[in-house]
Design a protein around this motif. Structure first.
Motif, PDB file in Angstrom:
ATOM      1  N   ALA A  17     -38.778   5.500 -28.086  1.00 11.87           N
ATOM      2  CA  ALA A  17     -40.174   5.065 -28.013  1.00 11.87           C
ATOM      3  C   ALA A  17     -40.250   3.609 -27.555  1.00 11.87           C
ATOM      4  N   SER A  18     -39.344   2.781 -28.094  1.00 11.91           N
ATOM      5  CA  SER A  18     -39.314   1.367 -27.718  1.00 11.91           C
ATOM      6  C   SER A  18     -38.976   1.210 -26.240  1.00 11.91           C
ATOM      7  N   GLN A  73     -31.182  -9.930 -21.640  1.00  7.74           N
ATOM      8  CA  GLN A  73     -31.787  -9.920 -22.967  1.00  7.74           C
ATOM      9  C   GLN A  73     -31.843  -8.470 -23.455  1.00  7.74           C
ATOM     10  N   ARG A  74     -31.148  -8.182 -24.558  1.00  7.57           N
ATOM     11  CA  ARG A  74     -31.065  -6.808 -25.058  1.00  7.57           C
ATOM     12  C   ARG A  74     -32.109  -6.496 -26.128  1.00  7.57           C
ATOM     13  N   LYS A  75     -32.881  -7.491 -26.565  1.00  9.21           N
ATOM     14  CA  LYS A  75     -33.876  -7.274 -27.611  1.00  9.21           C
ATOM     15  C   LYS A  75     -35.230  -6.938 -26.974  1.00  9.21           C
ATOM     16  N   ASP A  76     -35.667  -5.686 -27.133  1.00 12.35           N
ATOM     17  CA  ASP A  76     -36.939  -5.281 -26.539  1.00 12.35           C
ATOM     18  C   ASP A  76     -38.102  -6.102 -27.064  1.00 12.35           C
ATOM     19  N   THR A  77     -38.081  -6.443 -28.348  1.00 14.16           N
ATOM     20  CA  THR A  77     -39.196  -7.196 -28.929  1.00 14.16           C
ATOM     21  C   THR A  77     -39.342  -8.563 -28.269  1.00 14.16           C
ATOM     22  N   GLN A  81     -42.736  -9.758 -25.968  1.00 16.39           N
ATOM     23  CA  GLN A  81     -43.470 -10.996 -26.233  1.00 16.39           C
ATOM     24  C   GLN A  81     -43.427 -11.940 -25.036  1.00 16.39           C
ATOM     25  N   TYR A  82     -42.254 -12.036 -24.412  1.00 16.26           N
ATOM     26  CA  TYR A  82     -42.142 -12.952 -23.281  1.00 16.26           C
ATOM     27  C   TYR A  82     -42.980 -12.459 -22.104  1.00 16.26           C
ATOM     28  N   SER A 135     -35.959 -15.715 -24.511  1.00 18.26           N
ATOM     29  CA  SER A 135     -35.144 -15.768 -25.720  1.00 18.26           C
ATOM     30  C   SER A 135     -36.001 -16.081 -26.941  1.00 18.26           C
ATOM     31  N   TYR A 136     -35.421 -15.903 -28.133  1.00 16.84           N
ATOM     32  CA  TYR A 136     -36.119 -16.277 -29.364  1.00 16.84           C
ATOM     33  C   TYR A 136     -36.460 -17.761 -29.351  1.00 16.84           C
ATOM     34  N   ALA A 137     -35.532 -18.581 -28.876  1.00 17.27           N
ATOM     35  CA  ALA A 137     -35.753 -20.022 -28.847  1.00 17.27           C
ATOM     36  C   ALA A 137     -36.975 -20.375 -28.009  1.00 17.27           C
TER      37      ALA A 137
END
Length: 277
Positions: A17-18, A73-77, A81-82, A135-137
């Motif tokens: 789903a993601s 970047q492997r984080k879908d979240t 957001q980006y 990135s998160y940063a």
């Protein structure tokens, strides 16, 4: 055993789903802005940004040119957001602006390096692409994230500016007598200048918003354009304009360049973006 299977099925469904939602988010972005959006190394390679792919212990790393790298970047979240933030920032530009400057693609990576130096963005004019760090940063500092987006976009845009040498000469004539720029943005990585504050908007000299702006004319212009576009930090620019005639001239010339790039007939940038006339 049934519990383990159920748990596995739950995570599998969530992952699918993601992935589907991310695909739709990317598709929506591409349709709206009419440019490609890359998040994977192979997409970057296939677009011609890099001729080779390498593997590291931490995962997939794409080598852009000798010594440079793009780490996906492997984080879908993070990507959701980006992309959402990037969409909002790019929507500030007039319609067809990205097409006018010849931008064909944006690549989003967890980390970008030029040699061993980490970068927040890299314009790649050979392939009409800009690479951005997603990135998160970055997500934790919206002001900086917006600054990077507009700063690198303007570096890219200047390559397509008609009669740009004429504009560039006019820009340098605005500077104080006998002023000379440094040798470019790379100065911030030079150990000899490690005590210089290149990060802050500190108006160190008439006509300049920061020490970094004095490293090169191209950085000076990109710094001013990013302040015009970034309402989170624009107040700094507006604060200095009334008493700094050189900065006033630079803002007017930057807006003239933006009008040339965008094809706007009205002064879109002055009236809508800066509130300064």
């Amino acid at each position: 055993m049934r519990f383990v299977f159920t748990l596995f099925a739950f995570f599998l469904v969530s992952y699918l789903a993601s992935s589907q939602y991310l695909e739709k988010t990317i598709e929506s972005f591409e349709q709206h802005f009419q440019i490609a959006l890359f998040i994977d190394s192979m997409e970057v390679i296939n677009h011609g940004i890099t001729p080779v792919e390498k593997r590291s212990k931490m995962g997939n790393v794409t080598v852009i040119v000798d010594g440079d790298s793009f780490i996906p970047q492997r984080k879908d979240t993070v990507l959701y957001q980006y992309i959402d933030f990037l969409s909002a920032e790019l929507s500030k530009y007039p319609e067809k602006y990205l097409q006018n400057i010849g931008l064909e693609a944006i690549a989003l990576g967890a980390e970008l390096f030029v040699g061993k130096t980490k970068r927040g963005g890299i314009p790649n004019h050979q392939t009409n692409t800009i690479l951005y760090e997603a990135s998160y940063a970055m997500l934790y500092d919206e002001a900086y994230m917006a600054n990077v987006i507009h700063h690198e976009l303007h570096h890219f845009a200047e390559q397509t500016l008609e009669k740009r040498e004429r504009y560039f000469k006019k820009w340098e004539k605005i500077n104080p007598p006998k002023f000379k720029y440094g040798y470019g943005g790379i100065m911030q990585y030079d150990p000899r200048y490690q005590n210089v504050d290149f990060a802050s908007y500190n108006h160190p000299k008439e006509g300049f918003v920061s020490n970094y702006a004095m490293t090169g004319a191209e950085e000076d212009r990109a710094m001013i354009v990013s302040l015009i576009m970034n309402e989170r930090e624009r107040a700094e620019l507006l604060k200095w304009l009334p008493s700094d005639q050189l900065l006033q001239k630079k803002v007017k010339l930057a807006i003239e360049m933006l009008n040339t790039l965008s094809g706007t007939s009205e002064n879109y940038w002055t009236e809508v973006m800066t509130g300064y006339q």
